[in-house]
Design a protein around this motif. Structure first.
Motif, PDB file in Angstrom:
ATOM      1  N   SER A   1     -21.994 -51.460 -29.259  1.00  6.69           N
ATOM      2  CA  SER A   1     -21.223 -50.978 -28.113  1.00  6.69           C
ATOM      3  C   SER A   1     -20.454 -49.709 -28.469  1.00  6.69           C
ATOM      4  N   ASP A   2     -20.272 -48.861 -27.476  1.00 11.25           N
ATOM      5  CA  ASP A   2     -19.645 -47.557 -27.671  1.00 11.25           C
ATOM      6  C   ASP A   2     -18.272 -47.622 -28.328  1.00 11.25           C
ATOM      7  N   ALA A   3     -17.464 -48.616 -27.953  1.00 16.84           N
ATOM      8  CA  ALA A   3     -16.092 -48.691 -28.458  1.00 16.84           C
ATOM      9  C   ALA A   3     -16.019 -48.871 -29.968  1.00 16.84           C
ATOM     10  N   HIS A   4     -17.095 -49.345 -30.579  1.00 16.14           N
ATOM     11  CA  HIS A   4     -17.080 -49.622 -32.016  1.00 16.14           C
ATOM     12  C   HIS A   4     -17.697 -48.501 -32.847  1.00 16.14           C
ATOM     13  N   VAL A   5     -18.203 -47.477 -32.177  1.00 13.57           N
ATOM     14  CA  VAL A   5     -18.836 -46.371 -32.895  1.00 13.57           C
ATOM     15  C   VAL A   5     -17.858 -45.661 -33.832  1.00 13.57           C
TER      16      VAL A   5
ATOM     17  N   VAL B   1     -18.987 -56.445  -9.666  1.00 12.71           N
ATOM     18  CA  VAL B   1     -17.784 -55.985 -10.350  1.00 12.71           C
ATOM     19  C   VAL B   1     -16.613 -56.330  -9.434  1.00 12.71           C
ATOM     20  N   PRO B   2     -15.598 -57.067  -9.899  1.00 18.59           N
ATOM     21  CA  PRO B   2     -14.461 -57.434  -9.050  1.00 18.59           C
ATOM     22  C   PRO B   2     -13.774 -56.216  -8.435  1.00 18.59           C
ATOM     23  N   SER B   3     -13.076 -56.450  -7.337  1.00 13.92           N
ATOM     24  CA  SER B   3     -12.483 -55.366  -6.554  1.00 13.92           C
ATOM     25  C   SER B   3     -11.491 -54.526  -7.354  1.00 13.92           C
ATOM     26  N   GLU B   4     -10.870 -55.125  -8.378  1.00 14.93           N
ATOM     27  CA  GLU B   4      -9.910 -54.362  -9.188  1.00 14.93           C
ATOM     28  C   GLU B   4     -10.600 -53.393 -10.143  1.00 14.93           C
ATOM     29  N   GLY B   5     -11.901 -53.607 -10.378  1.00 18.31           N
ATOM     30  CA  GLY B   5     -12.641 -52.770 -11.313  1.00 18.31           C
ATOM     31  C   GLY B   5     -13.066 -53.552 -12.539  1.00 18.31           C
ATOM     32  N   GLY B   6     -13.783 -52.889 -13.434  1.00 17.01           N
ATOM     33  CA  GLY B   6     -14.285 -53.569 -14.625  1.00 17.01           C
ATOM     34  C   GLY B   6     -14.631 -52.570 -15.711  1.00 17.01           C
ATOM     35  N   VAL B   7     -15.367 -53.044 -16.684  1.00 13.37           N
ATOM     36  CA  VAL B   7     -15.755 -52.234 -17.840  1.00 13.37           C
ATOM     37  C   VAL B   7     -17.082 -51.532 -17.576  1.00 13.37           C
ATOM     38  N   ILE B   8     -17.164 -50.254 -17.936  1.00 13.79           N
ATOM     39  CA  ILE B   8     -18.454 -49.574 -18.022  1.00 13.79           C
ATOM     40  C   ILE B   8     -18.698 -49.342 -19.505  1.00 13.79           C
ATOM     41  N   TRP B   9     -19.896 -49.597 -19.950  1.00 12.90           N
ATOM     42  CA  TRP B   9     -20.187 -49.481 -21.376  1.00 12.90           C
ATOM     43  C   TRP B   9     -21.525 -48.772 -21.598  1.00 12.90           C
ATOM     44  N   VAL B  10     -21.670 -48.232 -22.779  1.00  7.60           N
ATOM     45  CA  VAL B  10     -22.947 -47.671 -23.228  1.00  7.60           C
ATOM     46  C   VAL B  10     -23.219 -48.264 -24.601  1.00  7.60           C
ATOM     47  N   ASP B  11     -24.333 -48.932 -24.758  1.00  9.78           N
ATOM     48  CA  ASP B  11     -24.744 -49.400 -26.074  1.00  9.78           C
ATOM     49  C   ASP B  11     -25.608 -48.319 -26.705  1.00  9.78           C
TER      50      ASP B  11
ATOM     51  N   MET C   1     -18.122 -46.986  -9.368  1.00 11.70           N
ATOM     52  CA  MET C   1     -18.022 -46.189 -10.597  1.00 11.70           C
ATOM     53  C   MET C   1     -16.596 -45.688 -10.811  1.00 11.70           C
ATOM     54  N   GLU C   2     -15.920 -45.353  -9.717  1.00  9.18           N
ATOM     55  CA  GLU C   2     -14.557 -44.831  -9.820  1.00  9.18           C
ATOM     56  C   GLU C   2     -13.559 -45.882 -10.287  1.00  9.18           C
ATOM     57  N   LYS C   3     -13.939 -47.161 -10.218  1.00  6.66           N
ATOM     58  CA  LYS C   3     -13.051 -48.242 -10.645  1.00  6.66           C
ATOM     59  C   LYS C   3     -13.410 -48.768 -12.035  1.00  6.66           C
ATOM     60  N   LEU C   4     -14.374 -48.137 -12.681  1.00  6.28           N
ATOM     61  CA  LEU C   4     -14.815 -48.585 -13.998  1.00  6.28           C
ATOM     62  C   LEU C   4     -14.131 -47.771 -15.092  1.00  6.28           C
ATOM     63  N   GLU C   5     -13.932 -48.403 -16.232  1.00  5.95           N
ATOM     64  CA  GLU C   5     -13.260 -47.727 -17.344  1.00  5.95           C
ATOM     65  C   GLU C   5     -14.000 -48.022 -18.648  1.00  5.95           C
ATOM     66  N   TYR C   6     -14.220 -46.965 -19.437  1.00  2.00           N
ATOM     67  CA  TYR C   6     -14.804 -47.139 -20.763  1.00  2.00           C
ATOM     68  C   TYR C   6     -13.755 -47.709 -21.708  1.00  2.00           C
ATOM     69  N   LEU C   7     -14.180 -48.580 -22.608  1.00  2.00           N
ATOM     70  CA  LEU C   7     -13.308 -49.018 -23.690  1.00  2.00           C
ATOM     71  C   LEU C   7     -13.418 -47.985 -24.798  1.00  2.00           C
TER      72      LEU C   7
END
Length: 341
Positions: A86-90, A252-262, A326-332
């Motif tokens: 996962s991107d966050a661990h790179v 994806v719940p209304s509050e938003g969620g995680v977007i990730w790139v492996d 997409m606007e409610k998603l956040e990268y870790l």
């Protein structure tokens, strides 16, 4: 007698060299890849072997924490030729010298990567990594038992929990959605915000309706089997389950969620680094990239693969989210020393 001993010693030396050569040849003829479970079309293994003449071995893990422990403490950096992470661990893998820079001269298909996945913030200039798949973290649920707005309330608000549920066994994803639920950034390093998110997670875990924490595949399987009503899951796992069970849905719940790139990386002491590069180049081939995404039901970062993606997936918001989602998603992102918090 002295001559005989010399001859014996020379003979043993030749045998030892021959044995080493066999071990080296064996390592070079096998490409060992470490990735999440259920993350590649089984047919692609035979295809890779036919194209390259090298045997492909897939080892799997269920959580990023398991992967990091293996790479740091169990010699993973010298066991694998390519890892999918996962991107966050790179940044962590780079800073610990567990991976090496890619040799782009061996990855002719790198140019197929879509512009938005080039030079990512977690790896400027894509020096160490190239993308494998991308997607989101949200909820897979039984829509015969869950109606109305799909919100993180369904997990975290006892009054709105519709039935048994499964939390995700991934520290950053689990903490991230709890932070978002409380109105904070998923990458917060504010101790008070993190404390509130921790309390939110612990309250959910202690609920009589909570079946525990599992990897995304495990949670999805519990919903698919009817053991759970909903679970936090990765979208591709969920989309495959939905295809097999019309009672299921993913959002994806209304509050938003995680977007990730492996991404794909080559370990620092890979026994067959050329084989690792060959695997990366194979995945970035247009046809192979499309085959991978059509099987996994995750989105492809390979622009050249898009025309070959199944129409059902290209138009599925669970796979390719619309702009409002997409606007409610956040990268870790890597939080460095603050990970201890």
């Amino acid at each position: 007698m002295k001559v005989s001993r010399l001859l014996v010693a020379a003979g043993l030396g030749l045998l030892a060299v021959a044995g080493c050569n066999k071990d080296e040849q064996k390592a070079e003829s096998t490409v060992t890849v470490y990735m999440y479970s259920e993350y590649i079309d089984p047919d692609m293994q035979a295809e890779f072997e036919k194209l390259t003449g090298q045997k492909l071995k897939i080892d799997v893990y269920e959580s990023s924490e398991e992967m990091l422990a293996k790479m740091q403490q169990a010699g993973g950096a010298s066991q694998y030729d390519c890892i999918v992470v996962s991107d966050a661990h790179v940044p962590t893998l780079i800073s610990l010298n567990l991976v090496k820079p890619l040799d782009m001269s061996k990855i002719s298909n790198a140019g197929n990567v879509a512009e938005k996945f080039r030079n990512p913030p977690f790896d400027p200039e894509s020096k160490y990594s190239l993308p494998y798949q991308w997607g989101t973290v949200g909820l897979v649920y039984d829509k015969t038992k869950v109606q109305g707005e799909i919100s993180w309330d369904l997990i975290f608000d006892p009054a709105k929990q519709p039935g048994s549920f499964v939390l995700i066994d991934s520290m950053r994803d689990m903490l991230g959605v709890a932070l978002r639920y409380n109105g904070f950034s998923m990458n917060s390093v504010n101790p008070e915000e993190l404390k509130k998110a921790m309390q939110t997670v612990m309250a959910a875990k202690r609920s009589s309706k909570c079946l525990g924490l599992e990897g995304g595949v495990g949670g999805k399987n519990r919903v698919a089997s009817g053991e759970a009503v909903l679970a936090i899951a990765y979208n591709g796992d969920a989309v495959r389950a939905v295809a097999e069970n019309s009672n299921l849905e993913y959002k994806v719940p209304s509050e938003g969620g995680v977007i990730w790139v492996d991404v794909m990386m080559v370990p620092a002491k890979a026994p067959n680094p050329d084989g690792g590069h060959a695997f990366i180049n194979y995945i970035l081939d247009p046809a192979a990239g499309a085959k991978l995404s059509n099987y996994n039901r995750y989105a492809t970062p390979n622009q050249a693969s898009m025309p070959m993606i199944n129409e059902e997936d290209r138009t599925n918001p669970a796979v390719y989210p619309p702009q409002e989602i997409m606007e409610k998603l956040e990268y870790l992102v890597d939080v460095g020393e603050n990970t201890r918090l």
